[in-house]
Design a protein around this motif. Sequence first.
Motif, short mmCIF file in Angstrom:
data_model
loop_
_atom_site.label_atom_id
_atom_site.label_comp_id
_atom_site.label_asym_id
_atom_site.label_seq_id
_atom_site.Cartn_x
_atom_site.Cartn_y
_atom_site.Cartn_z
N THR A 281 0.81 -1.21 0.00
CA THR A 281 0.00 0.00 0.00
C THR A 281 0.85 1.27 0.00
OG1 THR A 281 -1.74 -1.16 1.16
CG2 THR A 281 -1.84 1.23 1.20
N GLY A 282 1.84 1.35 0.84
CA GLY A 282 2.66 2.55 0.94
C GLY A 282 3.59 2.75 -0.24
N ASP A 283 3.71 1.77 -1.12
CA ASP A 283 4.64 1.87 -2.23
C ASP A 283 3.94 1.89 -3.58
OD1 ASP A 283 7.30 2.05 -3.16
OD2 ASP A 283 7.35 -0.10 -3.60
N CYS A 284 2.63 2.09 -3.58
CA CYS A 284 1.89 1.99 -4.84
C CYS A 284 1.68 3.35 -5.53
CB CYS A 284 0.56 1.28 -4.64
SG CYS A 284 -0.59 2.20 -3.62
N LEU A 285 2.26 4.42 -5.01
CA LEU A 285 2.09 5.73 -5.65
C LEU A 285 2.56 5.72 -7.10
CD1 LEU A 285 1.53 8.84 -5.49
CD2 LEU A 285 3.98 9.05 -5.13
N ALA B 44 7.24 6.78 -4.23
CA ALA B 44 6.86 7.14 -2.86
C ALA B 44 8.14 7.20 -2.04
CB ALA B 44 5.91 6.10 -2.28
N LEU C 190 9.85 7.35 2.12
CA LEU C 190 9.76 7.45 3.56
C LEU C 190 10.48 8.74 3.91
CD1 LEU C 190 10.66 3.78 4.51
CD2 LEU C 190 8.41 4.87 4.52
N LEU D 223 5.54 15.00 5.56
CA LEU D 223 4.52 13.97 5.36
C LEU D 223 3.33 14.56 4.61
CD1 LEU D 223 4.45 12.11 8.80
CD2 LEU D 223 5.57 11.43 6.68
N GLU E 31 6.01 12.09 0.00
CA GLU E 31 6.54 11.73 1.32
C GLU E 31 5.43 11.07 2.14
OE1 GLU E 31 9.74 12.47 2.20
OE2 GLU E 31 10.31 13.88 0.65
N LEU E 32 5.71 9.85 2.59
CA LEU E 32 4.71 9.08 3.36
C LEU E 32 5.09 9.03 4.82
CD1 LEU E 32 4.39 6.14 0.84
CD2 LEU E 32 2.85 8.07 1.11
#
Length: 140
Positions: free
Chosen positions: A45-49, A101, A103, A109, A139-140
């Motif tokens: 999910t956090g890497d699907c941008l 995406a 970190l 953020l 930025e996540l």
Amino acid sequence: MPFYVNTQKPDSSREIARLLGKCIKRHKRDWTEIVFLCIGSDRVTGDCLGPYVGYRLSQHQLPGIFVYGTLNQPVHAVNLSDITDFISKSHPFALVIAIDASLGDERHLGYVTIGNGSLYPGAAVQKDLPPVGIFILLEL
């Protein structure tokens, strides 16, 4: 110098487009195509941008603009080197815009970071991947 755009602001998409245009204009006009290299995994999910942006961009067919990395065909750590080799052979005079995406640092953020210079995919998780293109990061 990177630019930061707060995605919560109503005009953020227009500001992203304006700043991306500004970055593109800073490059010598020796390119004949634009390649969007959208990096990430559709399985995290956090890497699907990247794949999501690639999917959206691929819905607009424009001459001289190519998109690599979509939800159906993601570009990720396993295939990144092969894809970048393919791009350099197939589009030798392209301006590459990399989207990923990140970190990021807590104060950024929810911001999109846009800047000239290469994107280093996987750097936050100590992956040794080749640097690519002008960068756009969320930025996540």
